[in-house]
Design an enzyme around this catalytic site. Sequence first.
Site, mmCIF file in Angstrom:
data_model
loop_
_atom_site.group_PDB
_atom_site.id
_atom_site.type_symbol
_atom_site.label_atom_id
_atom_site.label_comp_id
_atom_site.label_asym_id
_atom_site.label_seq_id
_atom_site.Cartn_x
_atom_site.Cartn_y
_atom_site.Cartn_z
ATOM 1 N N LYS A 11 2.126 -9.468 7.945
ATOM 2 C CA LYS A 11 2.018 -10.600 7.018
ATOM 3 C C LYS A 11 2.451 -11.929 7.651
ATOM 4 O O LYS A 11 3.092 -11.944 8.711
ATOM 5 C CB LYS A 11 2.864 -10.290 5.771
ATOM 6 C CG LYS A 11 2.372 -9.070 4.990
ATOM 7 C CD LYS A 11 3.133 -8.915 3.679
ATOM 8 C CE LYS A 11 2.645 -7.718 2.901
ATOM 9 N NZ LYS A 11 3.304 -7.606 1.575
ATOM 10 N N TYR A 51 -5.626 -7.990 -3.336
ATOM 11 C CA TYR A 51 -4.508 -7.551 -4.189
ATOM 12 C C TYR A 51 -4.877 -7.525 -5.680
ATOM 13 O O TYR A 51 -3.994 -7.580 -6.532
ATOM 14 C CB TYR A 51 -3.302 -8.472 -3.981
ATOM 15 C CG TYR A 51 -2.481 -8.147 -2.741
ATOM 16 C CD1 TYR A 51 -1.793 -6.939 -2.628
ATOM 17 C CD2 TYR A 51 -2.361 -9.061 -1.695
ATOM 18 C CE1 TYR A 51 -1.034 -6.636 -1.510
ATOM 19 C CE2 TYR A 51 -1.590 -8.764 -0.565
ATOM 20 C CZ TYR A 51 -0.933 -7.551 -0.497
ATOM 21 O OH TYR A 51 -0.162 -7.257 0.610
ATOM 22 N N ASN A 114 7.674 -9.561 2.992
ATOM 23 C CA ASN A 114 8.222 -8.295 3.502
ATOM 24 C C ASN A 114 7.497 -7.767 4.751
ATOM 25 O O ASN A 114 7.462 -6.578 4.999
ATOM 26 C CB ASN A 114 8.297 -7.249 2.386
ATOM 27 C CG ASN A 114 6.934 -6.881 1.832
ATOM 28 O OD1 ASN A 114 5.932 -7.482 2.190
ATOM 29 N ND2 ASN A 114 6.887 -5.887 0.965
ATOM 30 N N HIS A 117 2.143 -4.696 5.129
ATOM 31 C CA HIS A 117 1.534 -3.952 4.022
ATOM 32 C C HIS A 117 0.943 -2.675 4.598
ATOM 33 O O HIS A 117 0.453 -2.678 5.729
ATOM 34 C CB HIS A 117 0.402 -4.764 3.378
ATOM 35 C CG HIS A 117 -0.485 -3.931 2.490
ATOM 36 N ND1 HIS A 117 -0.158 -3.658 1.185
ATOM 37 C CD2 HIS A 117 -1.643 -3.267 2.747
ATOM 38 C CE1 HIS A 117 -1.095 -2.855 0.674
ATOM 39 N NE2 HIS A 117 -2.004 -2.612 1.601
ATOM 40 N N GLU A 128 -9.454 -0.274 1.484
ATOM 41 C CA GLU A 128 -8.800 -1.398 2.175
ATOM 42 C C GLU A 128 -9.344 -1.573 3.594
ATOM 43 O O GLU A 128 -9.522 -2.698 4.052
ATOM 44 C CB GLU A 128 -7.283 -1.185 2.184
ATOM 45 C CG GLU A 128 -6.676 -1.306 0.789
ATOM 46 C CD GLU A 128 -5.159 -1.220 0.771
ATOM 47 O OE1 GLU A 128 -4.577 -1.455 -0.305
ATOM 48 O OE2 GLU A 128 -4.544 -0.911 1.816
HETATM 49 P P1 CMP Z 1 2.661 -4.762 -0.460
HETATM 50 O O1 CMP Z 1 2.968 -3.418 0.079
HETATM 51 O O2 CMP Z 1 1.828 -5.664 0.354
HETATM 52 O O3 CMP Z 1 1.950 -4.575 -1.888
HETATM 53 C C1 CMP Z 1 2.085 -5.516 -2.936
HETATM 54 C C2 CMP Z 1 3.030 -6.602 -2.618
HETATM 55 O O4 CMP Z 1 3.510 -7.329 -3.712
HETATM 56 C C3 CMP Z 1 4.295 -6.014 -2.010
HETATM 57 O O5 CMP Z 1 4.035 -5.498 -0.736
HETATM 58 C C4 CMP Z 1 5.240 -7.186 -2.061
HETATM 59 O O6 CMP Z 1 5.106 -8.043 -0.958
HETATM 60 C C5 CMP Z 1 4.738 -7.907 -3.311
HETATM 61 N N1 CMP Z 1 5.738 -7.765 -4.372
HETATM 62 C C6 CMP Z 1 6.112 -6.644 -4.976
HETATM 63 N N2 CMP Z 1 7.071 -6.911 -5.882
HETATM 64 C C7 CMP Z 1 7.290 -8.247 -5.839
HETATM 65 C C8 CMP Z 1 8.159 -9.130 -6.518
HETATM 66 N N3 CMP Z 1 8.991 -8.677 -7.454
HETATM 67 N N4 CMP Z 1 8.116 -10.431 -6.180
HETATM 68 C C9 CMP Z 1 7.255 -10.886 -5.241
HETATM 69 N N5 CMP Z 1 6.391 -10.097 -4.568
HETATM 70 C C10 CMP Z 1 6.433 -8.775 -4.854
#
Ligand code: CMP
Length: 140
Positions: A11, A51, A114, A117, A128
């Site tokens: 990311k 998403y 984070n 993904h 995906e």
């Molecule tokens: P990802 O595995 O990419 O799948 C969905 C994404 O939504 C997740 O990782 C996080 O980056 C994001 N996400 C999930 N929960 C939250 C939250 N409470 N606030 C902001 N982003 C979130």
Amino acid sequence: MATERTLSIIKPDATKRNLTGKINAKFEDAGLRIVAQKRIHLTKAQAGKFYEVHASRPFYDELCEFMASGPVVVQVLEGEGAIAKNREVMGATNPKDSAAGTIRAEFAESVGENSVHGSDAPETAKDEISYFFAGMELVG
Ligand code: CMP
């Protein structure tokens, strides 16, 4: 266990901090092969489509904005039980809950930013992967 393929995204928070190589080393050390990879800059609409399943969540707009805020590296990882293995290597979504040594424990900045993904199931992985890659781009 069967050989699987899974979609991975490094990311914008991670590409910005020049962490692509360190993250790829974690995949390769775990026995996952990077069989396709490209660096792209998503539009907010492209991130939104990817998403879409989260469209009703309160964080959806912030998530799409973030995913379009800088380059990402999209990749296909291959290996025995690759979907679960990748999720193990990534660690829990929220870095506060991620086990030591996982990508998110080491590199993630927050639950939103984070670093990586990974697909969560075989059907999602198939969808995906095809969102980003044509069959000819997957070189096992
Ligand atoms: P990802 O595995 O990419 O799948 C969905 C994404 O939504 C997740 O990782 C996080 O980056 C994001 N996400 C999930 N929960 C939250 C939250 N409470 N606030 C902001 N982003 C979130």
